[in-house]
Design a protein around this motif. Structure first.
Motif, PDB file in Angstrom:
ATOM      1  N   GLN A  26       0.831  -1.212   0.000  1.00 30.78           N
ATOM      2  CA  GLN A  26       0.000   0.000   0.000  1.00 30.78           C
ATOM      3  C   GLN A  26       0.865   1.261   0.000  1.00 30.78           C
ATOM      4  O   GLN A  26       0.501   2.283   0.568  1.00 30.78           O
ATOM      5  CB  GLN A  26      -0.947  -0.005   1.206  1.00 30.78           C
ATOM      6  CG  GLN A  26      -1.968  -1.128   1.185  1.00 30.78           C
ATOM      7  CD  GLN A  26      -2.956  -1.004   0.025  1.00 30.78           C
ATOM      8  OE1 GLN A  26      -3.628   0.015  -0.112  1.00 30.78           O
ATOM      9  NE2 GLN A  26      -3.020  -2.018  -0.813  1.00 30.78           N
ATOM     10  N   LYS A  27       2.049   1.149  -0.643  1.00 31.41           N
ATOM     11  CA  LYS A  27       2.957   2.285  -0.740  1.00 31.41           C
ATOM     12  C   LYS A  27       3.475   2.389  -2.171  1.00 31.41           C
ATOM     13  O   LYS A  27       3.427   1.421  -2.945  1.00 31.41           O
ATOM     14  CB  LYS A  27       4.138   2.127   0.221  1.00 31.41           C
ATOM     15  CG  LYS A  27       3.749   2.118   1.697  1.00 31.41           C
ATOM     16  CD  LYS A  27       4.964   1.958   2.587  1.00 31.41           C
ATOM     17  CE  LYS A  27       4.565   1.926   4.057  1.00 31.41           C
ATOM     18  NZ  LYS A  27       5.735   1.789   4.955  1.00 31.41           N
ATOM     19  N   GLY A 151      15.339  13.142   0.874  1.00 29.94           N
ATOM     20  CA  GLY A 151      15.114  11.731   1.155  1.00 29.94           C
ATOM     21  C   GLY A 151      15.755  11.241   2.435  1.00 29.94           C
ATOM     22  O   GLY A 151      16.794  11.741   2.876  1.00 29.94           O
ATOM     23  N   LEU A 152      15.143  10.227   3.032  1.00 26.99           N
ATOM     24  CA  LEU A 152      15.652   9.544   4.225  1.00 26.99           C
ATOM     25  C   LEU A 152      15.460   8.057   4.000  1.00 26.99           C
ATOM     26  O   LEU A 152      14.353   7.612   3.672  1.00 26.99           O
ATOM     27  CB  LEU A 152      14.887   9.999   5.473  1.00 26.99           C
ATOM     28  CG  LEU A 152      15.244   9.314   6.795  1.00 26.99           C
ATOM     29  CD1 LEU A 152      16.665   9.689   7.222  1.00 26.99           C
ATOM     30  CD2 LEU A 152      14.237   9.700   7.879  1.00 26.99           C
ATOM     31  N   TYR A 188      10.761  11.854   0.424  1.00 23.42           N
ATOM     32  CA  TYR A 188      10.876  10.422   0.169  1.00 23.42           C
ATOM     33  C   TYR A 188      11.451   9.726   1.402  1.00 23.42           C
ATOM     34  O   TYR A 188      12.563  10.050   1.836  1.00 23.42           O
ATOM     35  CB  TYR A 188      11.797  10.150  -1.026  1.00 23.42           C
ATOM     36  CG  TYR A 188      11.463  10.951  -2.257  1.00 23.42           C
ATOM     37  CD1 TYR A 188      10.406  10.601  -3.076  1.00 23.42           C
ATOM     38  CD2 TYR A 188      12.221  12.073  -2.597  1.00 23.42           C
ATOM     39  CE1 TYR A 188      10.099  11.341  -4.210  1.00 23.42           C
ATOM     40  CE2 TYR A 188      11.924  12.817  -3.721  1.00 23.42           C
ATOM     41  CZ  TYR A 188      10.861  12.445  -4.530  1.00 23.42           C
ATOM     42  OH  TYR A 188      10.567  13.184  -5.651  1.00 23.42           O
ATOM     43  N   MET A 189      10.706   8.777   1.942  1.00 21.74           N
ATOM     44  CA  MET A 189      11.215   7.967   3.047  1.00 21.74           C
ATOM     45  C   MET A 189      11.036   6.495   2.666  1.00 21.74           C
ATOM     46  O   MET A 189       9.906   6.025   2.480  1.00 21.74           O
ATOM     47  CB  MET A 189      10.482   8.307   4.348  1.00 21.74           C
ATOM     48  CG  MET A 189      10.813   9.705   4.863  1.00 21.74           C
ATOM     49  SD  MET A 189       9.968  10.159   6.400  1.00 21.74           S
ATOM     50  CE  MET A 189       8.320  10.473   5.754  1.00 21.74           C
ATOM     51  N   HIS A 190      12.157   5.788   2.526  1.00 25.67           N
ATOM     52  CA  HIS A 190      12.101   4.417   2.016  1.00 25.67           C
ATOM     53  C   HIS A 190      13.081   3.539   2.789  1.00 25.67           C
ATOM     54  O   HIS A 190      14.258   3.852   2.897  1.00 25.67           O
ATOM     55  CB  HIS A 190      12.393   4.384   0.516  1.00 25.67           C
ATOM     56  CG  HIS A 190      13.563   5.223   0.063  1.00 25.67           C
ATOM     57  ND1 HIS A 190      14.776   4.686  -0.309  1.00 25.67           N
ATOM     58  CD2 HIS A 190      13.693   6.566  -0.089  1.00 25.67           C
ATOM     59  CE1 HIS A 190      15.606   5.661  -0.674  1.00 25.67           C
ATOM     60  NE2 HIS A 190      14.968   6.816  -0.549  1.00 25.67           N
ATOM     61  N   ALA A 191      12.561   2.448   3.334  1.00 30.89           N
ATOM     62  CA  ALA A 191      13.384   1.558   4.154  1.00 30.89           C
ATOM     63  C   ALA A 191      13.149   0.085   3.856  1.00 30.89           C
ATOM     64  O   ALA A 191      14.033  -0.738   4.074  1.00 30.89           O
ATOM     65  CB  ALA A 191      13.115   1.820   5.637  1.00 30.89           C
ATOM     66  N   GLU A 192      11.962  -0.258   3.370  1.00 27.69           N
ATOM     67  CA  GLU A 192      11.586  -1.663   3.235  1.00 27.69           C
ATOM     68  C   GLU A 192      12.068  -2.245   1.912  1.00 27.69           C
ATOM     69  O   GLU A 192      11.550  -1.919   0.852  1.00 27.69           O
ATOM     70  CB  GLU A 192      10.066  -1.798   3.365  1.00 27.69           C
ATOM     71  CG  GLU A 192       9.559  -1.426   4.747  1.00 27.69           C
ATOM     72  CD  GLU A 192       8.104  -0.996   4.724  1.00 27.69           C
ATOM     73  OE1 GLU A 192       7.252  -1.828   5.069  1.00 27.69           O
ATOM     74  OE2 GLU A 192       7.834   0.171   4.355  1.00 27.69           O
ATOM     75  N   ASN A 193      13.075  -3.115   1.995  1.00 25.86           N
ATOM     76  CA  ASN A 193      13.522  -3.856   0.822  1.00 25.86           C
ATOM     77  C   ASN A 193      12.596  -5.055   0.611  1.00 25.86           C
ATOM     78  O   ASN A 193      11.614  -5.239   1.335  1.00 25.86           O
ATOM     79  CB  ASN A 193      14.984  -4.277   0.969  1.00 25.86           C
ATOM     80  CG  ASN A 193      15.234  -5.068   2.245  1.00 25.86           C
ATOM     81  OD1 ASN A 193      14.310  -5.455   2.970  1.00 25.86           O
ATOM     82  ND2 ASN A 193      16.498  -5.329   2.537  1.00 25.86           N
ATOM     83  N   CYS A 207       7.079   5.530   6.461  1.00 34.26           N
ATOM     84  CA  CYS A 207       7.775   5.508   5.165  1.00 34.26           C
ATOM     85  C   CYS A 207       6.726   5.486   4.055  1.00 34.26           C
ATOM     86  O   CYS A 207       5.790   4.682   4.078  1.00 34.26           O
ATOM     87  CB  CYS A 207       8.676   4.290   5.062  1.00 34.26           C
ATOM     88  SG  CYS A 207      10.086   4.310   6.182  1.00 34.26           S
ATOM     89  N   ASN A 208       6.869   6.365   3.084  1.00 36.86           N
ATOM     90  CA  ASN A 208       5.871   6.450   2.026  1.00 36.86           C
ATOM     91  C   ASN A 208       6.255   5.686   0.763  1.00 36.86           C
ATOM     92  O   ASN A 208       5.470   5.638  -0.192  1.00 36.86           O
ATOM     93  CB  ASN A 208       5.553   7.914   1.691  1.00 36.86           C
ATOM     94  CG  ASN A 208       6.794   8.731   1.350  1.00 36.86           C
ATOM     95  OD1 ASN A 208       7.921   8.261   1.480  1.00 36.86           O
ATOM     96  ND2 ASN A 208       6.579   9.968   0.924  1.00 36.86           N
ATOM     97  N   TYR A 209       7.447   5.094   0.766  1.00 34.69           N
ATOM     98  CA  TYR A 209       7.883   4.259  -0.350  1.00 34.69           C
ATOM     99  C   TYR A 209       8.460   2.953   0.185  1.00 34.69           C
ATOM    100  O   TYR A 209       9.060   2.932   1.271  1.00 34.69           O
ATOM    101  CB  TYR A 209       8.978   4.942  -1.181  1.00 34.69           C
ATOM    102  CG  TYR A 209       8.487   6.053  -2.073  1.00 34.69           C
ATOM    103  CD1 TYR A 209       8.338   5.852  -3.437  1.00 34.69           C
ATOM    104  CD2 TYR A 209       8.173   7.306  -1.551  1.00 34.69           C
ATOM    105  CE1 TYR A 209       7.886   6.879  -4.257  1.00 34.69           C
ATOM    106  CE2 TYR A 209       7.712   8.331  -2.361  1.00 34.69           C
ATOM    107  CZ  TYR A 209       7.576   8.099  -3.721  1.00 34.69           C
ATOM    108  OH  TYR A 209       7.121   9.112  -4.534  1.00 34.69           O
TER     109      TYR A 209
END
Length: 352
Positions: A26-27, A151-152, A188-193, A207-209
């Motif tokens: 859902q991102k 970004g973060l 942009y906040m992205h952490a989930e691989n 996190c939005n991405y």
């Protein structure tokens, strides 16, 4: 070119995987397409991903980002390795990852009008700030120099390791992220691989991405995912069949010796074409039937023990039709990313 060995890449499978990742996370997606999009073809895969609604991409090097931006100017691309090609980044609109406080301080005067993403190191010890103090030092430089920090992000290296302290790494990220995002607005906040997406960790809801790589191409770094659709099929053909007596060696050296008469098919493909030696852990398919690889894989040839139904010219499936890259990975003899990236482009490729 080795035209007897053929690689077929299914773009519809990629589109289905994108839809599945969207539905489960859902991102929005920041697609990792480094190393020629896991060696499936950068331009073909980026084009396919954009058709599926993905417009943000992460690569390792600036030259990869240039390739994407040149052909897809509406894309957004982040180059994650430490970079010094600042004029190029500005000209092409390429975002750069901040690998350390030292890097930022050293090049602060060169970074105007370049979007930056701050990476947090949670245990891989490759790139990123490792403490809240370092993160806040980055924010100070950004404010003083009026830099464009949008970004973060982080990378969780233990997400696909059973029993490892992935939870602790999430907490290390949160200890920094939860503070700095109150002090600075990130687009942009992205952490989930890929391996983290399926954990559905509510602590990462801010996190939005998500930032998947191999999931998009139908392969899993963790347990089997029935909803993933493998995108690659690799076939070759039999060029010779030998009738070998008992107590004979097959291949170089004495690593394989027959204990009875054996019919051996010779395949014109080997590790020189990127078929890793760990591939021999599982059989190949001929007419839908499994046959064992024998001896070692060699640079240009592979040997398979066959029966009387098999003939010269028959198609042999190396990957696909139920024997997938992930299956070889789970034998412990190879890695799925390694198998994909090892494959040579001397082989004939086509896209569906």
């Amino acid at each position: 070119m080795n035209t007897r060995t053929r690689v077929t890449i299914d773009r519809e499978a990629v589109r289905q995987n994108v839809a599945s990742v969207f539905a489960r996370s859902q991102k929005q997606i920041f697609a990792v397409v480094k190393n020629n999009a896991y060696n499936l073809g950068m331009l073909e895969m980026v084009g396919t991903l954009m058709e599926a609604g993905v417009y943000h991409f992460a690569v390792a090097e600036v030259y990869e980002a240039i390739e994407i931006k040149t052909n897809f100017p509406d894309s957004y691309v982040l180059a994650m390795n430490p970079a010094t090609q600042f004029e190029v980044a500005r000209d092409y609109g390429i975002a750069l990852g901040i690998p350390s406080v030292d890097w930022l301080k050293r090049y602060q005067a060169d970074l105007s009008n370049i979007e930056l993403h701050l990476k947090v190191n949670v245990g891989m010890n490759r790139f990123g700030v490792s403490s809240l103090e370092e993160a806040q030092a980055v924010l100070e430089v950004v404010q003083e120099q009026q830099l464009c920090l949008t970004g973060l992000y982080t990378h969780f290296p233990l997400a696909d390791e059973p029993g490892a302290d992935h939870d602790g790494q999430v907490e290390r990220f949160l200890a920094i992220a939860n503070v700095v995002r109150t002090q600075h607005e990130f687009t942009y906040m992205h952490a989930e691989n890929s391996a983290t997406i399926v954990k559905h960790d509510e602590r990462l809801a801010f996190c939005n991405y998500v930032r998947p790589g191999i999931f998009l191409f139908g392969y899993s770094p963790i347990e089997k995912m029935d909803w993933l659709v493998p995108s690659m099929r690799m076939t070759t053909e039999i060029v010779e069949i030998r009738e070998v007596g008992a107590d004979e060696h097959v291949g170089y050296g004495t690593s394989y010796t027959t204990d009875q008469p054996l019919r051996v098919a010779v395949l014109p493909v080997g590790y020189g074409d990127g078929v890793v030696r760990g591939r021999s852990a599982l059989p190949v398919l001929i007419h839908g039937k499994p046959y064992s690889i024998i001896s070692k894989l060699f640079m240009s040839h592979t040997f398979v023990a066959v029966d009387s139904t098999v003939e010269v010219g028959d198609e042999v499936v190396l990957y696909g039709d139920g024997i997938e890259i992930d299956d070889i990975t789970r034998t412990g003899t190879a890695n799925n990313s390694e198998q994909m990236c090892a494959r040579s482009w001397r082989l004939a490729h086509r896209y569906l």
